[in-house]
Scaffold this motif. Structure first.
Motif, PDB file in Angstrom:
ATOM      1  N   UNK A 143       0.827  -1.209   0.000  1.00 28.40           N
ATOM      2  CA  UNK A 143       0.000   0.000   0.000  1.00 28.40           C
ATOM      3  C   UNK A 143       0.863   1.261   0.000  1.00 28.40           C
ATOM      4  N   UNK A 144       1.973   1.215   0.715  1.00 28.22           N
ATOM      5  CA  UNK A 144       2.856   2.379   0.747  1.00 28.22           C
ATOM      6  C   UNK A 144       3.562   2.589  -0.600  1.00 28.22           C
ATOM      7  N   UNK A 145       3.779   1.498  -1.305  1.00 30.69           N
ATOM      8  CA  UNK A 145       4.427   1.592  -2.612  1.00 30.69           C
ATOM      9  C   UNK A 145       3.475   2.108  -3.688  1.00 30.69           C
ATOM     10  N   UNK A 146       2.169   2.009  -3.437  1.00 29.21           N
ATOM     11  CA  UNK A 146       1.170   2.453  -4.422  1.00 29.21           C
ATOM     12  C   UNK A 146       0.064   3.233  -3.714  1.00 29.21           C
ATOM     13  N   UNK A 147       0.374   4.417  -3.173  1.00 30.41           N
ATOM     14  CA  UNK A 147      -0.621   5.195  -2.415  1.00 30.41           C
ATOM     15  C   UNK A 147      -1.846   5.551  -3.253  1.00 30.41           C
ATOM     16  N   UNK A 148      -3.019   5.312  -2.694  1.00 32.01           N
ATOM     17  CA  UNK A 148      -4.258   5.637  -3.389  1.00 32.01           C
ATOM     18  C   UNK A 148      -4.667   4.666  -4.468  1.00 32.01           C
ATOM     19  N   UNK A 149      -3.978   3.527  -4.551  1.00 33.03           N
ATOM     20  CA  UNK A 149      -4.301   2.549  -5.597  1.00 33.03           C
ATOM     21  C   UNK A 149      -4.771   1.199  -5.036  1.00 33.03           C
ATOM     22  N   UNK A 150      -4.550   0.950  -3.756  1.00 33.95           N
ATOM     23  CA  UNK A 150      -4.993  -0.297  -3.124  1.00 33.95           C
ATOM     24  C   UNK A 150      -6.396  -0.065  -2.560  1.00 33.95           C
ATOM     25  N   UNK A 151      -7.357  -0.898  -2.982  1.00 33.94           N
ATOM     26  CA  UNK A 151      -8.762  -0.672  -2.633  1.00 33.94           C
ATOM     27  C   UNK A 151      -9.290  -1.734  -1.678  1.00 33.94           C
ATOM     28  N   UNK A 152     -10.092  -1.282  -0.714  1.00 34.62           N
ATOM     29  CA  UNK A 152     -10.774  -2.225   0.189  1.00 34.62           C
ATOM     30  C   UNK A 152     -12.278  -2.027   0.072  1.00 34.62           C
ATOM     31  N   UNK A 153     -13.005  -3.112   0.198  1.00 37.01           N
ATOM     32  CA  UNK A 153     -14.459  -3.054   0.118  1.00 37.01           C
ATOM     33  C   UNK A 153     -15.099  -3.109   1.493  1.00 37.01           C
ATOM     34  N   UNK A 154     -16.290  -2.546   1.592  1.00 34.26           N
ATOM     35  CA  UNK A 154     -17.056  -2.607   2.836  1.00 34.26           C
ATOM     36  C   UNK A 154     -18.510  -2.907   2.518  1.00 34.26           C
ATOM     37  N   UNK A 155     -19.302  -3.121   3.551  1.00 31.79           N
ATOM     38  CA  UNK A 155     -20.740  -3.370   3.372  1.00 31.79           C
ATOM     39  C   UNK A 155     -21.527  -2.079   3.180  1.00 31.79           C
ATOM     40  N   UNK A 156     -20.821  -0.972   3.042  1.00 31.11           N
ATOM     41  CA  UNK A 156     -21.487   0.305   2.810  1.00 31.11           C
ATOM     42  C   UNK A 156     -20.861   1.420   3.621  1.00 31.11           C
ATOM     43  N   UNK A 157     -21.135   2.654   3.226  1.00 29.04           N
ATOM     44  CA  UNK A 157     -20.639   3.800   3.969  1.00 29.04           C
ATOM     45  C   UNK A 157     -21.178   3.782   5.394  1.00 29.04           C
ATOM     46  N   UNK A 158     -20.291   4.015   6.356  1.00 25.05           N
ATOM     47  CA  UNK A 158     -20.724   4.077   7.740  1.00 25.05           C
ATOM     48  C   UNK A 158     -20.866   2.736   8.421  1.00 25.05           C
ATOM     49  N   UNK A 159     -20.474   1.636   7.769  1.00 20.47           N
ATOM     50  CA  UNK A 159     -20.525   0.333   8.419  1.00 20.47           C
ATOM     51  C   UNK A 159     -19.225   0.103   9.194  1.00 20.47           C
ATOM     52  N   UNK A 160     -19.202  -0.937  10.005  1.00 19.31           N
ATOM     53  CA  UNK A 160     -18.005  -1.182  10.805  1.00 19.31           C
ATOM     54  C   UNK A 160     -16.803  -1.492   9.918  1.00 19.31           C
ATOM     55  N   UNK A 161     -17.030  -2.146   8.764  1.00 20.36           N
ATOM     56  CA  UNK A 161     -15.918  -2.417   7.865  1.00 20.36           C
ATOM     57  C   UNK A 161     -15.296  -1.121   7.342  1.00 20.36           C
ATOM     58  N   UNK A 162     -16.142  -0.137   7.073  1.00 16.52           N
ATOM     59  CA  UNK A 162     -15.670   1.175   6.636  1.00 16.52           C
ATOM     60  C   UNK A 162     -14.800   1.810   7.723  1.00 16.52           C
ATOM     61  N   UNK A 163     -15.295   1.781   8.972  1.00 15.91           N
ATOM     62  CA  UNK A 163     -14.553   2.375  10.087  1.00 15.91           C
ATOM     63  C   UNK A 163     -13.246   1.628  10.363  1.00 15.91           C
ATOM     64  N   UNK A 164     -13.277   0.295  10.239  1.00 13.43           N
ATOM     65  CA  UNK A 164     -12.049  -0.486  10.430  1.00 13.43           C
ATOM     66  C   UNK A 164     -11.019  -0.086   9.374  1.00 13.43           C
ATOM     67  N   UNK A 165     -11.486   0.120   8.143  1.00 11.16           N
ATOM     68  CA  UNK A 165     -10.586   0.525   7.066  1.00 11.16           C
ATOM     69  C   UNK A 165      -9.928   1.868   7.348  1.00 11.16           C
ATOM     70  N   UNK A 166     -10.706   2.824   7.851  1.00  7.34           N
ATOM     71  CA  UNK A 166     -10.132   4.136   8.148  1.00  7.34           C
ATOM     72  C   UNK A 166      -9.164   4.047   9.325  1.00  7.34           C
TER      73      UNK A 166
END
Length: 320
Positions: A143-166
């Motif tokens: 991720x550090x070698x490719x900033x802004x290019x590695x993508x993670x998915x979540x169950x939607x905005x504001x879900x726990x997966x979203x918060x874990x990602x941040x």
């Protein structure tokens, strides 16, 4: 005579009220799942509804109403008739939405009557089996070698997966792209297909793909390891101390639902959740059964609402 008539009428009214309470349910019950089929909410709902139908003597029907980070289904139940016949498979996501959404059409603490927490499910950081990352350290390096290019998915905005990602991005010092989905099924499909690089989803929809070798589990997000994947370290063990995020799922009714109806539902559900058969099913899908009281679930909601309000503020996540 008038006094006797008054007492008789009061006694009759009380008897009718008791009879009505004892009669519940007299028709099918609908359990709203605010995510598409194929995710943890759906799996837990279907594991519960078959034995619940037998216990109550009425069908309990699972209906999916996905969208907007699980808030569409929640709003539908909040506005439904408060008679115990329309229930919500709620989750920790709803306590997060309270802070994330600026114009939420309901109040999660005030609009619902908690019944019981069904289960706790750990979240797990997974990548496609073809990924070059074999551990958390390797993923961070990519991720550090490719900033802004590695993508993670979540169950939607504001879900726990979203918060874990941040939270993961902040602690690891990386810039990840967030891709919101309506639920675990479409998210997992894209993860398997390589359209996204990783996810922090709950273990339930991922465990078969992890054990089948299609996905690689790098870490669980809870403070302790999962008994389903005991060989997989925690994020704290992997160099990111302080991580302890998981997902709970529980049943709620509209706020004004009669107390005796809530009590009946809690009693029957708790019996099922504490049964050996249900526990065995939860072990198969990587979940930990709970079956607490309505009061304990209400306390859980209150505590998590405050907890995630702080995380949302720190992460500066907001949705109009």
């Amino acid at each position: 005579m008038n006094r006797r008539n008054t007492f008789a009428m009061l006694a009759l009214a009380l008897a009718c009220k008791l009879a009505a309470a004892q009669a519940f349910p007299t028709k099918p019950i609908t359990l709203i799942v605010p995510f598409p089929p194929g995710g943890s909410s759906d799996a837990l709902a279907r594991s519960l509804t078959t034995p619940l139908s037998q216990a109550l003597g009425q069908p309990v029907i699972v209906e999916s109403r996905p969208g907007a980070g699980a808030t569409i289904g929640a709003d539908f139940v909040a506005k439904s008739k408060a008679d115990g016949y329309t229930l919500l498979m709620g989750a920790v996501h709803h306590t997060i939405a309270t802070s994330v959404y600026k114009k939420l059409p309901y109040d999660f603490e005030k609009s619902f009557a908690p019944i019981t927490t069904v289960a706790l499910v750990p979240n797990v950081l997974v990548v496609n089996a073809k990924s070059a990352a074999t551990d958390v350290k390797g993923l961070i390096a990519l991720a550090k070698a490719a900033p802004g290019k590695v993508a993670y998915g979540s169950n939607g905005n504001g879900t726990v997966q979203h918060l874990i990602g941040t939270q993961f991005s902040g602690l690891a010092g990386v810039e990840l792209v967030h891709v919101p989905y309506k639920g675990s099924a479409p998210l997992t499909t894209d993860l398997l297909g390589g359209q996204i690089d990783l996810s922090f989803d709950t273990l339930t929809p991922l465990v078969q793909h992890i054990k089948g070798g299609k996905l690689r589990a790098l870490a669980v997000t809870t403070a302790k390891r999962s008994s389903t994947l005991p060989e997989v370290p925690t994020l704290a063990e992997s160099g990111l101390p302080g991580f302890d995020q998981g997902t709970w799922f529980g049943i709620l009714a509209p706020a004004a639902t009669p107390r005796d109806t809530v009590a009946r539902l809690n009693t029957e559900m708790a019996k099922i959740i504490h049964s050996p058969e249900f526990r065995k099913r939860m072990e198969e899908i990587g979940a930990e059964p709970v079956g607490d009281t309505a009061e304990q679930m209400a306390a859980r909601i209150k505590d998590d609402t405050a907890k995630y309000a702080r995380l949302v503020k720190d992460a500066k996540v907001a949705i109009e």
